[in-house]
Design a protein around this motif. Structure first.
Motif, mmCIF file in Angstrom:
data_model
loop_
_atom_site.group_PDB
_atom_site.id
_atom_site.type_symbol
_atom_site.label_atom_id
_atom_site.label_comp_id
_atom_site.label_asym_id
_atom_site.label_seq_id
_atom_site.Cartn_x
_atom_site.Cartn_y
_atom_site.Cartn_z
ATOM 1 N N UNK A 93 52.644 33.821 -116.807
ATOM 2 C CA UNK A 93 51.455 32.956 -116.242
ATOM 3 C C UNK A 93 49.741 33.732 -116.683
ATOM 4 N N UNK A 94 50.393 35.233 -116.867
ATOM 5 C CA UNK A 94 49.013 35.731 -116.971
ATOM 6 C C UNK A 94 49.033 36.394 -118.052
ATOM 7 N N UNK A 141 45.993 35.286 -120.388
ATOM 8 C CA UNK A 141 45.301 36.929 -121.812
ATOM 9 C C UNK A 141 45.123 35.718 -123.061
ATOM 10 N N UNK A 142 46.217 34.998 -123.216
ATOM 11 C CA UNK A 142 46.288 34.454 -124.760
ATOM 12 C C UNK A 142 44.955 33.586 -124.429
ATOM 13 N N UNK A 190 47.924 24.107 -123.113
ATOM 14 C CA UNK A 190 48.986 23.236 -122.325
ATOM 15 C C UNK A 190 49.517 24.159 -121.920
ATOM 16 N N UNK A 191 50.064 25.210 -122.706
ATOM 17 C CA UNK A 191 51.318 25.915 -122.134
ATOM 18 C C UNK A 191 50.015 26.987 -120.788
ATOM 19 N N UNK A 192 49.315 27.228 -120.971
ATOM 20 C CA UNK A 192 48.304 28.136 -119.425
ATOM 21 C C UNK A 192 48.755 26.810 -118.556
ATOM 22 N N UNK A 251 49.793 40.117 -112.570
ATOM 23 C CA UNK A 251 50.832 41.611 -113.278
ATOM 24 C C UNK A 251 50.275 42.028 -111.835
ATOM 25 N N UNK A 252 49.422 42.028 -110.843
ATOM 26 C CA UNK A 252 49.741 43.337 -110.154
ATOM 27 C C UNK A 252 50.359 42.316 -108.991
#
Length: 114
Positions: free
Chosen positions: A19-20, A24-25, A46-48, A87-88
Motif C-alpha cells: 500500500x505504501x 508513492x507510485x 485503482x491499484x492503490x 513502511x514505518x
C-alpha cells in the motif's frame, strides 16, 4: 492475545508495504501526468484504492482483535495516509506480532501465567 491476533497483525503488515509503495507510485504518476504525456494515474489509482481498502479492512480486524487503544489505532490509520508511513507501520507491526507469538507460546508452555 493469541495466534489469531498475530495472524491479523501479519495480514495488516503484509498489505502495509504494498500500500505504501502504491501510494508513492501514484504520487510519481501524478507528477508525470502533469509534466509529460504519460498518464498512468487511472491504473495506479485503482491499484492503490484496492490496497487502501484492504489495509482499512485489515486495520479494523487488527484493532478489534488486539484491543488497541484509540491512540494506537489512530496512529496506524494515520500512517496509512502518509507517503512513507506504511513502511514505518510495517516495522512496528512486525515487532508487535512477534511479541504476541512469543507471549502465546509462553502461555501454552506454562511459562507465563497470563
Amino acid at each position: 492475545m493469541d495466534i489469531k491476533t498475530a495472524s491479523s497483525l501479519h495480514r495488516l503488515r503484509l498489505v502495509s508495504g504494498p500500500e505504501a509503495v502504491s501510494f508513492l507510485l501514484l504520487l510519481v504518476c501524478s507528477v508525470l501526468k502533469r509534466t509529460t504525456d504519460f498518464n498512468a494515474v487511472p491504473v495506479m489509482g485503482a491499484i492503490h484504492g484496492i490496497l487502501f481498502v484492504l489495509y482499512v479492512l485489515f486495520w479494523l480486524d487488527a484493532w478489534n482483535r488486539t484491543k488497541w487503544s484509540f491512540t494506537t489505532a489512530a496512529l496506524y490509520f494515520v500512517l496509512s495516509v502518509l507517503p512513507f508511513g506504511g513502511f514505518y507501520a510495517d516495522r512496528k507491526l512486525k515487532r508487535e506480532a512477534e511479541a504476541v507469538v512469543i507471549a502465546s507460546r509462553a502461555r501454552r508452555e506454562g511459562t507465563v501465567n497470563a
